[in-house]
Design a protein around this motif. Structure first.
Motif, PDB file in Angstrom:
ATOM      1  N   LYS A 106    -108.107 -50.932 -86.775  1.00  0.00           N
ATOM      2  CA  LYS A 106    -107.318 -50.705 -87.984  1.00  0.00           C
ATOM      3  C   LYS A 106    -106.877 -52.040 -88.557  1.00  0.00           C
ATOM      4  CE  LYS A 106    -103.720 -47.578 -89.556  1.00  0.00           C
ATOM      5  NZ  LYS A 106    -102.955 -46.402 -89.127  1.00  0.00           N
ATOM      6  N   LEU A 107    -106.869 -52.101 -89.891  1.00  0.00           N
ATOM      7  CA  LEU A 107    -106.444 -53.326 -90.563  1.00  0.00           C
ATOM      8  C   LEU A 107    -105.229 -52.997 -91.420  1.00  0.00           C
ATOM      9  CD1 LEU A 107    -107.326 -56.282 -90.996  1.00  0.00           C
ATOM     10  CD2 LEU A 107    -108.919 -55.480 -92.755  1.00  0.00           C
ATOM     11  N   PHE A 108    -104.142 -53.742 -91.203  1.00  0.00           N
ATOM     12  CA  PHE A 108    -102.947 -53.606 -92.050  1.00  0.00           C
ATOM     13  C   PHE A 108    -103.015 -54.699 -93.110  1.00  0.00           C
ATOM     14  CE2 PHE A 108    -101.907 -51.714 -88.016  1.00  0.00           C
ATOM     15  CZ  PHE A 108    -101.107 -50.612 -88.337  1.00  0.00           C
ATOM     16  N   VAL A 109    -102.985 -54.320 -94.388  1.00  0.00           N
ATOM     17  CA  VAL A 109    -103.197 -55.303 -95.466  1.00  0.00           C
ATOM     18  C   VAL A 109    -102.080 -55.200 -96.503  1.00  0.00           C
ATOM     19  CG1 VAL A 109    -105.697 -55.109 -95.117  1.00  0.00           C
ATOM     20  CG2 VAL A 109    -104.594 -53.785 -96.954  1.00  0.00           C
ATOM     21  N   PRO A 110    -101.906 -56.266 -97.324  1.00  0.00           N
ATOM     22  CA  PRO A 110    -100.896 -56.184 -98.385  1.00  0.00           C
ATOM     23  C   PRO A 110    -101.301 -55.116 -99.411  1.00  0.00           C
ATOM     24  CG  PRO A 110    -101.842 -58.410 -98.224  1.00  0.00           C
ATOM     25  CD  PRO A 110    -102.623 -57.544 -97.308  1.00  0.00           C
ATOM     26  N   PRO A 111    -100.382 -54.232 -99.805  1.00  0.00           N
ATOM     27  CA  PRO A 111    -100.726 -53.175-100.760  1.00  0.00           C
ATOM     28  C   PRO A 111    -100.863 -53.732-102.181  1.00  0.00           C
ATOM     29  CG  PRO A 111     -98.386 -53.129-100.256  1.00  0.00           C
ATOM     30  CD  PRO A 111     -98.977 -54.204 -99.387  1.00  0.00           C
ATOM     31  N   ARG A 112    -101.584 -53.025-103.024  1.00  0.00           N
ATOM     32  CA  ARG A 112    -101.664 -53.407-104.445  1.00  0.00           C
ATOM     33  C   ARG A 112    -100.242 -53.481-104.999  1.00  0.00           C
ATOM     34  NH1 ARG A 112    -106.373 -52.675-107.291  1.00  0.00           N
ATOM     35  NH2 ARG A 112    -105.259 -54.066-108.698  1.00  0.00           N
ATOM     36  N   ASP A 113     -99.984 -54.427-105.893  1.00  0.00           N
ATOM     37  CA  ASP A 113     -98.642 -54.634-106.433  1.00  0.00           C
ATOM     38  C   ASP A 113     -98.778 -55.460-107.712  1.00  0.00           C
ATOM     39  OD1 ASP A 113     -96.129 -55.631-107.078  1.00  0.00           O
ATOM     40  OD2 ASP A 113     -95.498 -55.800-104.980  1.00  0.00           O
ATOM     41  N   THR A 114     -98.764 -54.736-108.857  1.00  0.00           N
ATOM     42  CA  THR A 114     -99.030 -55.410-110.139  1.00  0.00           C
ATOM     43  C   THR A 114     -98.103 -56.596-110.370  1.00  0.00           C
ATOM     44  OG1 THR A 114     -99.738 -53.292-111.010  1.00  0.00           O
ATOM     45  CG2 THR A 114     -99.306 -55.026-112.618  1.00  0.00           C
ATOM     46  N   SER A 115     -96.819 -56.452-110.060  1.00  0.00           N
ATOM     47  CA  SER A 115     -95.887 -57.541-110.383  1.00  0.00           C
ATOM     48  C   SER A 115     -96.231 -58.802-109.583  1.00  0.00           C
ATOM     49  CB  SER A 115     -94.451 -57.105-110.124  1.00  0.00           C
ATOM     50  OG  SER A 115     -94.291 -56.835-108.742  1.00  0.00           O
ATOM     51  N   LYS A 116     -96.729 -58.648-108.376  1.00  0.00           N
ATOM     52  CA  LYS A 116     -97.141 -59.828-107.590  1.00  0.00           C
ATOM     53  C   LYS A 116     -98.535 -60.295-108.005  1.00  0.00           C
ATOM     54  CE  LYS A 116     -94.207 -59.705-103.597  1.00  0.00           C
ATOM     55  NZ  LYS A 116     -93.879 -58.691-102.594  1.00  0.00           N
ATOM     56  N   GLU A 117     -99.413 -59.336-108.329  1.00  0.00           N
ATOM     57  CA  GLU A 117    -100.794 -59.693-108.676  1.00  0.00           C
ATOM     58  C   GLU A 117    -100.872 -60.496-109.968  1.00  0.00           C
ATOM     59  OE1 GLU A 117    -103.045 -56.009-106.362  1.00  0.00           O
ATOM     60  OE2 GLU A 117    -102.824 -55.897-108.525  1.00  0.00           O
ATOM     61  N   ILE A 118     -99.895 -60.285-110.880  1.00  0.00           N
ATOM     62  CA  ILE A 118     -99.850 -61.065-112.124  1.00  0.00           C
ATOM     63  C   ILE A 118     -99.792 -62.558-111.795  1.00  0.00           C
ATOM     64  CG2 ILE A 118     -98.297 -61.683-114.043  1.00  0.00           C
ATOM     65  CD1 ILE A 118     -97.666 -58.634-114.233  1.00  0.00           C
ATOM     66  N   TRP A 119     -99.101 -62.918-110.719  1.00  0.00           N
ATOM     67  CA  TRP A 119     -98.955 -64.317-110.347  1.00  0.00           C
ATOM     68  C   TRP A 119    -100.042 -64.788-109.393  1.00  0.00           C
ATOM     69  CZ3 TRP A 119     -95.501 -67.521-112.575  1.00  0.00           C
ATOM     70  CH2 TRP A 119     -94.454 -66.927-113.298  1.00  0.00           C
ATOM     71  N   GLU A 120    -100.383 -63.950-108.424  1.00  0.00           N
ATOM     72  CA  GLU A 120    -101.188 -64.436-107.301  1.00  0.00           C
ATOM     73  C   GLU A 120    -102.635 -63.974-107.292  1.00  0.00           C
ATOM     74  OE1 GLU A 120     -98.909 -63.096-103.998  1.00  0.00           O
ATOM     75  OE2 GLU A 120     -97.179 -64.345-104.521  1.00  0.00           O
ATOM     76  N   GLY A 121    -102.971 -63.069-108.196  1.00  0.00           N
ATOM     77  CA  GLY A 121    -104.343 -62.564-108.210  1.00  0.00           C
ATOM     78  C   GLY A 121    -104.420 -61.158-107.646  1.00  0.00           C
ATOM     79  N   ILE A 122    -105.525 -60.495-107.992  1.00  0.00           N
ATOM     80  CA  ILE A 122    -105.660 -59.096-107.619  1.00  0.00           C
ATOM     81  C   ILE A 122    -105.949 -58.975-106.132  1.00  0.00           C
ATOM     82  CG2 ILE A 122    -107.068 -57.017-107.996  1.00  0.00           C
ATOM     83  CD1 ILE A 122    -107.430 -58.207-110.923  1.00  0.00           C
ATOM     84  N   ARG A 123    -105.242 -58.089-105.467  1.00  0.00           N
ATOM     85  CA  ARG A 123    -105.406 -57.886-104.036  1.00  0.00           C
ATOM     86  C   ARG A 123    -106.497 -56.855-103.752  1.00  0.00           C
ATOM     87  NH1 ARG A 123     -99.076 -57.150-102.202  1.00  0.00           N
ATOM     88  NH2 ARG A 123     -98.514 -59.367-102.188  1.00  0.00           N
ATOM     89  N   ILE A 124    -107.027 -56.920-102.563  1.00  0.00           N
ATOM     90  CA  ILE A 124    -108.041 -55.945-102.149  1.00  0.00           C
ATOM     91  C   ILE A 124    -107.374 -54.580-101.964  1.00  0.00           C
ATOM     92  CG2 ILE A 124    -109.606 -55.314-100.258  1.00  0.00           C
ATOM     93  CD1 ILE A 124    -109.902 -58.530 -99.980  1.00  0.00           C
ATOM     94  N   GLY A 125    -106.196 -54.575-101.385  1.00  0.00           N
ATOM     95  CA  GLY A 125    -105.431 -53.340-101.246  1.00  0.00           C
ATOM     96  C   GLY A 125    -105.916 -52.457-100.098  1.00  0.00           C
ATOM     97  N   VAL A 126    -105.084 -51.442 -99.798  1.00  0.00           N
ATOM     98  CA  VAL A 126    -105.348 -50.568 -98.646  1.00  0.00           C
ATOM     99  C   VAL A 126    -106.676 -49.813 -98.820  1.00  0.00           C
ATOM    100  CG1 VAL A 126    -104.473 -48.603 -97.307  1.00  0.00           C
ATOM    101  CG2 VAL A 126    -102.882 -50.335 -98.189  1.00  0.00           C
TER     102      VAL A 126
END
Ligand SMILES: [Mn+2]
Length: 433
Positions: free
Chosen positions: A76-96
């Motif tokens: 199992k992989l625990f990953v950072p969830p999608r989060d538009t307010s953070k993605e605006i600054w840091e880039g789009i996440r792969i998400g769960v």
């Protein structure tokens, strides 16, 4: 999906790890944490090598977990969830959801990590976790008695490279070879160490790679500082420059050292030392054979160096006395060659699984698929007051380092396209200026 390997390669590694563990085992591995430089600026992030090894996860947060309940391996992989307010600054996440195509069975958000793991850990008799990287994981594991370190099993696995790993390591070695060549071509007296560095690292960047460790560029007697890092002096005609630099691509490192005269011509004294180091390096490479005890390479290299120092009149004693203790090899030749002969190379530039002399966990002998460096050097540090140096060698520092793959058919030099013969170097240095 952006992985350097087919997912089957990762599943094989996970299987191989659990084939060594007892039933009722759980393994938890964090990736590295982000480190702040100041305010909103962070140090460049590099994923944890064990994370890269087991599942290739590259985002700057995440945990790998696997267990063998009921005899079946589940990961199992625990990953950072999608989060538009953070993605605006840091880039789009792969998400769960996106992470489901990674080489694991299931995925979850890092936000659930603590509660899920706390609840799971009690169900297993054997807990394996890498501590000291993630505060969150360290806290969870605080009270677990008899917790074990999975690196005991992973390090020997990482030590032997698969065919596809070797492909990436060859690419890293080729890029670094070309970077050294480019720096040689553009060398000219009066240039700065930082300018040489820019040719080397510029080539890394153009090749979509990064350095695998901060580049060492030492002109003149700066070359006698083993891990010199200032790179801020100019290199004058008549001086040598020592460049120890390697790149990382697809997670895999190279590590090459070359030393050349900035004006394209070795002096007689420089030639004498260079030829001796080169002879020792070639003898060390030739010793990289299946079944050779780990300590053998260092012995072979040390004998050539010590005998050479005697022949040049730098040491006035016999070979046995020059070498010192039969096991420690701590004789007076160590005044001029004070480091080990090499180390393993892989996801880390000083890779795991032993390697440096005296490290615990060194393998008994070399096996096919191991990759290591051979890097003898001689250093006549004119700034040292504790040793006597013949005037003509004063200030000379020379190291030659290649990346060697051990095979059934003998050593393969992955960095063989990087020039190291005196005539090759003399014809290439300055040829691009
Ligand atoms: Mn090295």
């Amino acid at each position: 999906m952006d992985l350097p390997f087919e997912t089957s390669e990762y599943y094989d590694r996970q299987e191989m790890l659990f084939s060594q563990l007892p039933s009722s085992s759980i393994v938890i591995i964090p990736t590295n944490e982000r480190k702040t430089r100041s305010n909103d600026v962070g140090y460049p992030f590099r994923p944890n090598s064990y994370m890269l090894y087991l599942c290739g996860w590259k985002e700057d947060e995440g945990f790998f977990m696997a267990h063998n309940r009921n005899g079946t391996l589940e990961s199992k992989l625990f990953v950072p969830p999608r989060d538009t307010s953070k993605e605006i600054w840091e880039g789009i996440r792969i998400g769960v959801e996106g992470a489901e195509s990674w080489p694991v069975d299931t995925t979850s958000s890092v936000e659930n990590f603590e509660s899920e793991i706390t609840q799971m850990i009690g169900q297993f008799e054997n807990v394996y976790a890498i501590l000291g990287i993630s505060e969150e994981l360290d806290k969870i594991c605080n009270d677990i008695e008899g917790l074990s370190d999975p690196r005991t099993f992973l390090d020997p696995m990482r030590r032997v490279k698969s065919k596809v790993e070797i492909k990436h390591m060859q690419e890293a070695a080729t890029i670094a070879s070309n970077a050294h060549k480019l720096a040689m071509e553009n060398s000219t007296p009066g240039m700065g160490e930082w300018e040489i560095q820019s040719y080397v690292e510029g080539h890394f960047m153009r090749s979509k790679s990064t350095w695998s460790f901060p580049s060492i560029v030492g002109g003149g007697s700066n070359a006698t500082i083993l891990h010199y890092k200032a790179n801020d002096c100019t290199i004058i005609s008549g001086d040598l420059v020592l460049v120890d630099a390697g790149c990382e691509i697809n997670g895999y490192a190279s590590d090459i050292t070359r030393t050349w005269p900035i004006n394209g011509r070795f002096t007689e004294a420089q030639k004498e030392i260079y030829e001796l180091v080169l002879k020792a390096e070639k003898a060390g490479i030739d010793a990289c054979r299946v079944g050779t005890p780990w300590s053998a390479m260092h012995r072979v290299v040390s004998e050539v160096i010590a005998q050479g120092l005697i022949d040049l009149g730098i040491l006035e004693c016999g070979l046995d006395e020059a070498l010192g203790d039969e096991v420690k090899l701590d004789g007076p030749f160590r005044d001029f060659f004070m480091h080990g002969t090499g180390h393993f190379l892989g996801l880390d530039v000083h890779d795991v699984g032993g390697g440096r002399q005296g490290d615990p966990g060194n393998p008994d002998s070399l096996e096919p698929g191991m990759v290591l460096t051979i890097e003898p050097g001689l250093y006549f540090a004119d700034w040292r007051g504790d040793i006597e140096i013949p005037a003509k060698y004063s200030g000379i520092g020379i190291r030659i380092e290649d990346d060697i793959l051990v095979t059934e058919d003998g050593p393969v030099v992955l960095s063989s396209s990087c020039p190291k013969e005196i005539d090759e170097i003399e014809s290439i240095v300055g040829s691009g200026v």
